[in-house]
Scaffold this motif. Structure first.
Motif, PDB file in Angstrom:
ATOM      1  N   PRO C  89       0.805  -1.232   0.000  1.00  0.00           N
ATOM      2  CA  PRO C  89       0.000   0.000   0.000  1.00  0.00           C
ATOM      3  C   PRO C  89       0.831   1.273   0.000  1.00  0.00           C
ATOM      4  CG  PRO C  89      -0.146  -1.157   2.105  1.00  0.00           C
ATOM      5  CD  PRO C  89       0.617  -2.052   1.180  1.00  0.00           C
ATOM      6  N   ILE C 156      -0.020  -6.664   1.783  1.00  0.00           N
ATOM      7  CA  ILE C 156      -1.352  -7.254   1.952  1.00  0.00           C
ATOM      8  C   ILE C 156      -1.466  -8.414   0.978  1.00  0.00           C
ATOM      9  CG2 ILE C 156      -3.851  -6.883   1.807  1.00  0.00           C
ATOM     10  CD1 ILE C 156      -3.342  -3.912   2.237  1.00  0.00           C
ATOM     11  N   ALA C 161      -6.140 -11.726   3.287  1.00  0.00           N
ATOM     12  CA  ALA C 161      -6.986 -10.631   3.757  1.00  0.00           C
ATOM     13  C   ALA C 161      -8.468 -10.942   3.556  1.00  0.00           C
ATOM     14  CB  ALA C 161      -6.619  -9.334   3.048  1.00  0.00           C
ATOM     15  N   THR C 165      -8.567 -13.694   7.983  1.00  0.00           N
ATOM     16  CA  THR C 165      -8.579 -12.634   8.992  1.00  0.00           C
ATOM     17  C   THR C 165      -9.040 -13.160  10.342  1.00  0.00           C
ATOM     18  OG1 THR C 165     -10.849 -11.974   8.506  1.00  0.00           O
ATOM     19  CG2 THR C 165      -9.112 -10.924   7.227  1.00  0.00           C
TER      20      THR C 165
ATOM     21  N   THR D  87     -10.054  -1.885  -2.551  1.00  0.00           N
ATOM     22  CA  THR D  87      -9.133  -0.887  -2.010  1.00  0.00           C
ATOM     23  C   THR D  87      -9.209   0.378  -2.854  1.00  0.00           C
ATOM     24  OG1 THR D  87      -7.172  -1.368  -3.356  1.00  0.00           O
ATOM     25  CG2 THR D  87      -7.513  -2.745  -1.419  1.00  0.00           C
ATOM     26  N   PHE D 106     -12.753  -3.240   7.668  1.00  0.00           N
ATOM     27  CA  PHE D 106     -11.510  -3.238   6.885  1.00  0.00           C
ATOM     28  C   PHE D 106     -10.542  -4.222   7.524  1.00  0.00           C
ATOM     29  CE2 PHE D 106     -10.751   0.315   9.878  1.00  0.00           C
ATOM     30  CZ  PHE D 106      -9.500  -0.001  10.388  1.00  0.00           C
ATOM     31  N   THR D 108      -6.551  -5.102   8.397  1.00  0.00           N
ATOM     32  CA  THR D 108      -5.215  -4.512   8.537  1.00  0.00           C
ATOM     33  C   THR D 108      -4.160  -5.402   7.868  1.00  0.00           C
ATOM     34  OG1 THR D 108      -4.520  -5.629  10.558  1.00  0.00           O
ATOM     35  CG2 THR D 108      -5.954  -3.719  10.826  1.00  0.00           C
ATOM     36  N   THR D 109      -2.945  -4.897   7.762  1.00  0.00           N
ATOM     37  CA  THR D 109      -1.872  -5.709   7.183  1.00  0.00           C
ATOM     38  C   THR D 109      -1.512  -6.887   8.079  1.00  0.00           C
ATOM     39  OG1 THR D 109      -0.330  -4.115   8.104  1.00  0.00           O
ATOM     40  CG2 THR D 109      -0.777  -3.960   5.747  1.00  0.00           C
ATOM     41  N   LEU D 130      -6.224  -0.169   2.323  1.00  0.00           N
ATOM     42  CA  LEU D 130      -6.702  -1.385   3.002  1.00  0.00           C
ATOM     43  C   LEU D 130      -7.968  -1.919   2.337  1.00  0.00           C
ATOM     44  CD1 LEU D 130      -6.185  -0.736   6.805  1.00  0.00           C
ATOM     45  CD2 LEU D 130      -4.653  -1.751   5.115  1.00  0.00           C
ATOM     46  N   HIS D 132     -11.566  -3.156   2.193  1.00  0.00           N
ATOM     47  CA  HIS D 132     -12.728  -2.843   3.042  1.00  0.00           C
ATOM     48  C   HIS D 132     -14.017  -3.105   2.282  1.00  0.00           C
ATOM     49  CE1 HIS D 132     -11.960   0.825   0.728  1.00  0.00           C
ATOM     50  NE2 HIS D 132     -13.200   1.204   0.964  1.00  0.00           N
TER      51      HIS D 132
ATOM     52  N   HIS E  13      -2.474   4.769  10.877  1.00  0.00           N
ATOM     53  CA  HIS E  13      -2.636   3.868   9.757  1.00  0.00           C
ATOM     54  C   HIS E  13      -2.273   2.448  10.213  1.00  0.00           C
ATOM     55  CE1 HIS E  13      -2.609   2.181   5.912  1.00  0.00           C
ATOM     56  NE2 HIS E  13      -2.399   3.278   5.237  1.00  0.00           N
ATOM     57  N   LEU E  15      -1.495   0.051   8.668  1.00  0.00           N
ATOM     58  CA  LEU E  15      -0.405  -0.487   7.868  1.00  0.00           C
ATOM     59  C   LEU E  15       0.942   0.001   8.365  1.00  0.00           C
ATOM     60  CD1 LEU E  15      -1.861   0.183   4.366  1.00  0.00           C
ATOM     61  CD2 LEU E  15      -1.556  -2.038   5.411  1.00  0.00           C
TER      62      LEU E  15
END
Lengths: 193, 193, 193, 193, 193, 193
Positions: C89, C156, C161, C165, D87, D106, D108-109, D130, D132, E13, E15
């Motif tokens: 990202p 990511i 993802a 999760t 994203t 969302f 996260t990494t 991210l 979402h 963030h 990330l």
């Protein structure tokens, strides 16, 4: 925080509750004096080998510059005084001559020299990161003011960075880089200790 | 537009309809080849005075780097080869040694030299705008790859910028800056013509 | 400051007294070792389901990268090893193949696939934020180095993802997003636990 | 200039004579209408497989956004409508619910899911880059407005970028990435043609 | 650190391990509630001299906006209510009318007024730093939502900054700036105490 | 390109092949004169209602400033001359007094006035976007130089932006904003036609 050992807190943009960068003073403790610096009417002491003196007013001297991307400087030149070839790694400089005349120049990445004589009232731009100099070739003092596009522009004097480091750069590197013999390297190094 | 005379159009971030910077190719004309560059397995020609060769893959060679703030380089060093003191005015460099050993260093604005010997698999950071060098002090070839934080990092070789400009910087400036006599200046300048 | 609990102090640009970003080491305590990281000559362990291993040298491993917008990585691929579809990202990646061959690609926002086979010495650009992958379709190991335009690029992996999760994304969302039934969703999720 | 074939000229910051970015209209030709866009009171058409509709007002629809780093969107959700995992590679989104309720989240990494039910008047932040989604789990329509931190945020719908590209990503890559067999890959791909 | 006295820690963030700007919460302590703010369905209290109320949801109210360059606002206008001439020194604003009608405008640096009547569903851009206003010239309430391109846009109401400062700007300055006599200055000042 | 009708081409950073922003001159056509501007030794004409004159040397007058984020200005003040309350939407200003004395100030977003008398050699910071002024309360001329952190800072004189726009802002808005009657608004407006 380790930074605290190095500095006092700086004021920050009054519009900004919290800002990037160095520690910000509590906005309630910021005063008008944080935005002011005096003494730029006083000539610098040019009694040195180069015959020049730079009074750089960066964020350390004028805390109100913090986060604002600008600083200023007064530069004094004795007759034949030189502000020697140097770079500002974080700032472009715009200079205006207040007294006297200066031969100024910068070198592009194509090794082209852009040089010119400036007289009173003339201004000149030294682009960020480029090696540049100002030389007072005349017999009277010269004075210039400069604006720089960073609150902490940094200065690298090229000759000092080659010959005056601690510890020294090895002779092998300097001899090959400048294509000179060891005696010449050692002599120049001795001038910068 | 004047830029057009200087360049062909570059592809741009495929996510971006319109981007800052150089002219963008019509996205419909961008192809996968705009994002690829070949030949980095080939050693550079180190048969020169310095004994080193840099193959910098910037946005001109690899158009797909446009607007992305990164480039890469392959650097070859003959025995005793030197990548001489220089700065990248727009990029920090991170280098990794693939073959051989290198003595590398950079100089801070406080004129402190940070230098170290790197062996195969070692990486090193040269911060933006600082004068740095790599020297192959050994008797075998060395090879390094580097990433640079700009699509067009720029290079200023310090010795060339002092002694090899067109037109030359005046002797008065160079003598005073390096604290040497005219003969020395003239001799070094003659090496860089 | 809460950050302190999370990290040690990082060196910062030697030109910079105070910088944006993470806590800076007292410049007087910074050493040359802060700018160096070793071991990139060692292959990563590819004995995993994907048959690949990424050694990302970001600011956590190489503190001298702090504030400089660049990092590097070594990537190893077993035969049929895959660096699966993922995004960075905060970084564009430029990759160069040192050994072997790779089938690589990225997907634009217009869902156009830009893919290509890379051989030794070939480099390729993966633009910031785009989903991309590298696949070793051959029978020998492959090795690549990459430069990334952030000191902390982030990764990511898309499949993780979606399906791996904590807590899981609800089945309703995944079924509708992928247009599959609950069994398929549950099966894929089970693979990522 | 090649850009001209792709676009009409945009107005630019009225304070700015010359700006970065896309071609700027002659400031004298900019009118108040360049800063206005109408029709956001109209619901989008949610008669599609996902049951959602996004009206993204970016710089193409509202030229006055040019160079200003912001855009807005109206999103409509039919009952059980989904704005699927996606994203914005160039924007953080802040969304506010005007009607109905939404389950949003969302990832996260670290593959942690941050999810929550939002009701009328609730707002939520989806950080840049991210993955979402928003899901209308209820039996009435829902409506949301969103602000995005780019004049051209870009959208990558993850499922489309994996299974709906032209040309398709190879089965080998998708099978390994999702740990499913070829039949499953082919079935999902068929849904996205 | 002085900042700590002023604020609680903000999430950053997800990330990002370490970010620029304000103190970041330990990522492990960030919760989904840091990304959510409620109550924007409630009208603001417009029972004031201006007949308007702004509910600005910036990083102080919605910590999850930290480092993301965006915020949002709900603005309510009673009949004849005015959001008076003001600037956002750090943000462009894009506004959409949800109810009622508004006469809105901004002034360029060339002192050109760009003004327009907006009805339900109309959106409008107020460029960063420019003086702008919204006026409900109608007999019913009006409601608007706005996105702003900063997590902390800042507001300078021009009349307050001229006539309502502590301490007051000297009469000499105000008289000359507005070309009015002392009585007029004193009268206006009395309105802003 | 439409920009071309508005301007001549500017030189760009000599280090930069291609830059963001306005049209760049062909680097081969850039000359040293593009980096120089003369005449700042000449006083401005202060024979006007305000008794002040600003000579702003921005990128239009000094093309070499292009892309470098800095400009400079000379400001002259007759006795009782005022540089009236104004903002620079894109620049922080640092000012140094060369002759005379000035009462200067800026207003924070909390409507706090930071004001001070400056004498020869004193410098002061006016943060970006804040309303500020300089007033020569003495009986002799004053002169100041300023550096500004943008190549095109822009100026918004507040009184002109309220009362001197074309077309005028409606009386209803101005009456309510300043809390004065229509006669007062009309009178002030008449002063700014």
């Amino acid at each position: 925080m380790l930074l605290l050992g190095l500095m006092h807190a700086f004021p920050c943009h009054p519009l900004t509750l919290f800002v990037n960068g160095v520690a910000c003073k509590n906005p309630n403790q910021v005063t008008v004096d944080d935005f002011s610096f005096s003494g730029l009417d006083k000539p610098g002491n040019t009694s040195n080998k180069l015959g020049s003196a730079v009074n750089l007013v960066n964020v350390e001297k004028l805390p109100g510059l913090n986060t604002f991307g600008i600083s200023l400087a007064r530069i004094d030149y004795a007759p034949y005084g030189l502000n020697p070839p140097h770079t500002h790694p974080r700032a472009t400089e715009v200079l205006v001559v207040l007294e006297g005349s200066l031969y100024v120049g910068f070198v592009t990445t194509a090794n082209k020299l852009f040089a010119k004589v400036l007289n009173k009232g003339d201004s000149f731009v030294f682009p960020i990161g480029l090696i540049h100099f100002q030389y007072n070739y005349g017999t009277t003092n010269a004075v210039a003011f400069a604006g720089l596009s960073s609150q902490n522009p940094g200065v690298i004097r090229v000759a000092d960075a080659l010959f005056g480091t601690k510890p020294p750069i090895s002779d092998d590197v300097l001899m090959k880089a400048l294509m000179v013999d060891q005696n010449t390297v050692d002599y120049i190094q001795s001038q910068f200790q």
